[in-house]
Design an enzyme around this catalytic site. Structure first.
Site, PDB file in Angstrom:
ATOM      1  N   PRO A   1     -23.853  19.188  -9.000  1.00 38.12           N
ATOM      2  CA  PRO A   1     -24.265  19.226  -7.596  1.00 38.12           C
ATOM      3  C   PRO A   1     -25.654  18.639  -7.395  1.00 38.12           C
ATOM      4  CG  PRO A   1     -24.074  21.456  -8.506  1.00 38.12           C
ATOM      5  CD  PRO A   1     -23.677  20.520  -9.591  1.00 38.12           C
ATOM      6  N   ASP A   2     -25.893  18.252  -6.140  1.00 37.98           N
ATOM      7  CA  ASP A   2     -27.157  17.591  -5.781  1.00 37.98           C
ATOM      8  C   ASP A   2     -28.133  18.683  -5.355  1.00 37.98           C
ATOM      9  OD1 ASP A   2     -29.085  15.861  -4.841  1.00 37.98           O
ATOM     10  OD2 ASP A   2     -27.995  15.389  -2.989  1.00 37.98           O
ATOM     11  N   SER A   3     -28.828  19.279  -6.322  1.00 35.75           N
ATOM     12  CA  SER A   3     -29.666  20.422  -6.001  1.00 35.75           C
ATOM     13  C   SER A   3     -30.856  20.519  -6.953  1.00 35.75           C
ATOM     14  CB  SER A   3     -28.800  21.686  -6.063  1.00 35.75           C
ATOM     15  OG  SER A   3     -29.560  22.817  -5.710  1.00 35.75           O
TER      16      SER A   3
END
Ligand code: SPV
Ligand code: MG
Length: 556
Positions: free
Chosen positions: A53-55
């Site tokens: 995920p983009d986090s």
């Protein structure tokens, strides 16, 4: 340089459209499609390269590596989405140096707190850092850059965090004051109304950037007319890839047949082109040493030789073993040692016994009627570009082979020049069927022999050459260049068409001809055939006595 061209484009064009890339190949496709810039998307790189995920899970160095790959693959400006800078202003001081040095034209920094959440993810509370802290990040970035061209986009997530237009504007203005080169206004839609409202109230000279992923109906020209200078289609290459690959893979799994997906995938040649395979070939041509390609070896092992019965009752002669290894195995070993990569064997009598790995097999199923010349031409396909042929019953020293391989003659036959001495000392050892040759020069009688610098020409060859006239013995190995092979093939087909049933040199009919008959034909037509001179270093296994001798002479 890239940063300068980015600024040049901004001045020249009414608006720019960038597209997201997640690796070098997708960047290449973005460039090919005509976009003016690459957006190295944190969403895309996280998903495509790490399936994460983009986090803020990927590190600065991972985004840097991805950006370097991408920059190398394209010429258009590359701008990397550096999230919130992976920490504080100190991290950003380093980050800018690294990205600038990597040749990236610019970066984007957003005001989300660490760890960020991708703006597109549903739900969740978005925390932003204070205006002061974000302004400090921008000042650090502008302070760290070496060239004045490097481009820093400040991105506000005020709309994404639900803070409204007034806060978004307040932030935009503060970031402009801190030295940003452009303001990216992000919004989760569902329409363009937020970004439009922002642009309407925007009084600064700085260009505006937007990423219309969730408000997809609005066109780039429409956004431009509202005041946006850069429009980023951030993740469409990635999503196209997911959909296409998923569909193709499912079909392939179901149908278990390549033809079922051929129409849905890129041609191999398209991929070759994208990755620069044609350039690779051009470079190889320019920069790699031109090593002569080793010729293909054709081993002729088809014939049945009654005089060797019952030794060969269950195998062809080439499979006779001497100290545990067959003649063929020994030949192959020497050929491989000398660098010959492709070896073809023409099989006939007891053909199924010849089953060595990595050999190309050709069959002369008419071996009882069609002799050795026809056997050779069963492997005619292998002659292209030059070749070496070997009778299947010769055992020889590696030096013999190396000499044949080194020969520059278009047509060269390996000739043992020790023959006159042999005839003088041990006439009984000369085989009845030996292929004798007459050359234009002769070896001086005596103990030693130095081959002439200029190779002698063969004038006569065959079993009927009188021993007293012979100056050498053909050992059953010949070498043809590409041109020589061509000449041989033409001569074969010409003779085959014309001789038809009549005698052909020493052969009663064309199908009984030996290779030497065709060589004599070439010589008679004026073709130069060179003698590749050796002095001993070989034996043949043609009779029971030869075989017995081989056991004594050949090393274990
Ligand atoms: C990205 O592509 O990584 C972006 C744009 O930052 S978005 O995914 O919309 O946040
Ligand atoms: Mg991002």
């Amino acid at each position: 340089m890239r940063a300068a061209s980015l600024r040049g484009l901004l001045r020249k064009k009414k608006y720019l459209i960038w597209a997201g890339a997640h690796d070098a190949l997708s960047a290449k496709l973005v460039e090919e499609a005509g976009f003016e810039g690459i957006w190295v998307s944190s969403f895309g790189v996280s998903a495509a390269q790490k399936c994460m995920p983009d986090s803020n899970i990927l590190t600065m160095t991972e985004m840097l590596e991805a950006s370097k790959d991408i920059r190398r693959a394209v010429k258009i400006p590359v701008v990397t989405d550096c999230d919130n800078g992976y920490g504080g202003a100190m991290n950003i001081l380093r980050l800018v140096k690294e990205f600038e040095q990597a040749g990236v034209a610019g970066i984007s920094l957003e005001d989300s707190s660490f760890p960020k959440r991708c703006s597109l993810y549903p739900g969740g509370q978005r925390e932003l850092v204070s205006i002061e802290e974000m302004s400090g990040r921008i000042r650090a970035a502008k302070d760290a850059q070496e060239s004045k061209e490097f481009f820093v986009i400040a991105r506000t997530e005020a709309f994404v965090a639900g803070l409204g237009l007034a806060e978004a504007l307040r932030r935009g203005e503060a970031y402009a004051k801190a030295g940003a080169d452009a303001i990216l206004v992000h919004s989760r839609g569902p329409s363009a109304s937020e970004v439009e409202a922002f642009a309407k109230k925007w009084n600064e000279a700085l260009p505006l950037v937007c990423v219309p992923t969730l408000y997809g109906k609005v066109s780039a020209p429409a956004l431009s007319s509202k005041g946006y200078k850069v429009i980023i289609f951030a993740n469409h290459a990635l999503r196209a890839q997911v959909k296409a690959a998923r569909g193709v893979l499912r079909t392939l799994r179901q149908k278990e047949r390549l033809a079922s997906v051929e129409k849905d995938i890129a041609k191999l040649s398209e991929v070759f082109e994208l990755v620069g395979q044609p350039t690779l070939e051009a470079h190889a041509e320019r920069f790699s040493p031109k090593l002569p390609k080793p010729p293909t070896a054709i081993i002729l092992a088809a014939g049945f030789e009654p005089q060797l019965m019952p030794l060969i009752v269950d195998r062809p002669k080439a499979l006779l073993e001497i100290h545990g290894r067959s003649i063929l195995e020994r030949q192959v070993e020497v050929l491989r040692q000398a660098g010959v990569k492709r070896i073809a064997v023409v099989r006939g009598y007891q053909k199924h016994r010849i089953d060595l790995p990595n050999l190309v097999a050709y069959d002369n199923d008419r071996y009882e009627k069609a002799y050795i010349l026809d056997s050779l031409f069963c492997a005619e396909r292998e002659m292209e570009g030059g070749f070496l042929f070997l009778y299947g019953d010769v055992l020889f020293d590696e030096a013999v082979l190396l000499k044949a391989l080194k020969s520059r003659a278009d047509i060269g036959l390996v000739v043992d020049r020790a023959l006159p001495e042999l005839i003088r000392q041990h006439p009984e050892l000369l085989a009845a069927h030996a292929d004798l040759v007459v050359t234009n020069g002769r070896a001086l009688p005596g103990h030693r022999f130095v081959p002439p610098r200029r190779q002698d020409r063969i004038l006569k060859i065959g079993t009927r050459v009188p021993a007293e006239k012979a100056t050498g013995e053909f050992i059953g190995i010949g070498r043809f260049s590409a041109k020589g092979a061509d000449l041989l093939r033409k001569a074969y087909h010409r003779a085959r068409a014309h001789v038809n049933g009549r005698i052909f040199h020493e052969a009663a009919t064309f199908s009984k001809a030996s290779v030497t008959d065709l060589v004599q034909e070439l010589i008679d037509r004026g073709q130069r055939v060179e003698s590749i001179d050796i002095y001993k270093g070989w034996i043949e296994v043609n009779t029971l006595a030869d075989y017995e001798r081989a056991w004594k002479l050949v090393k274990r």
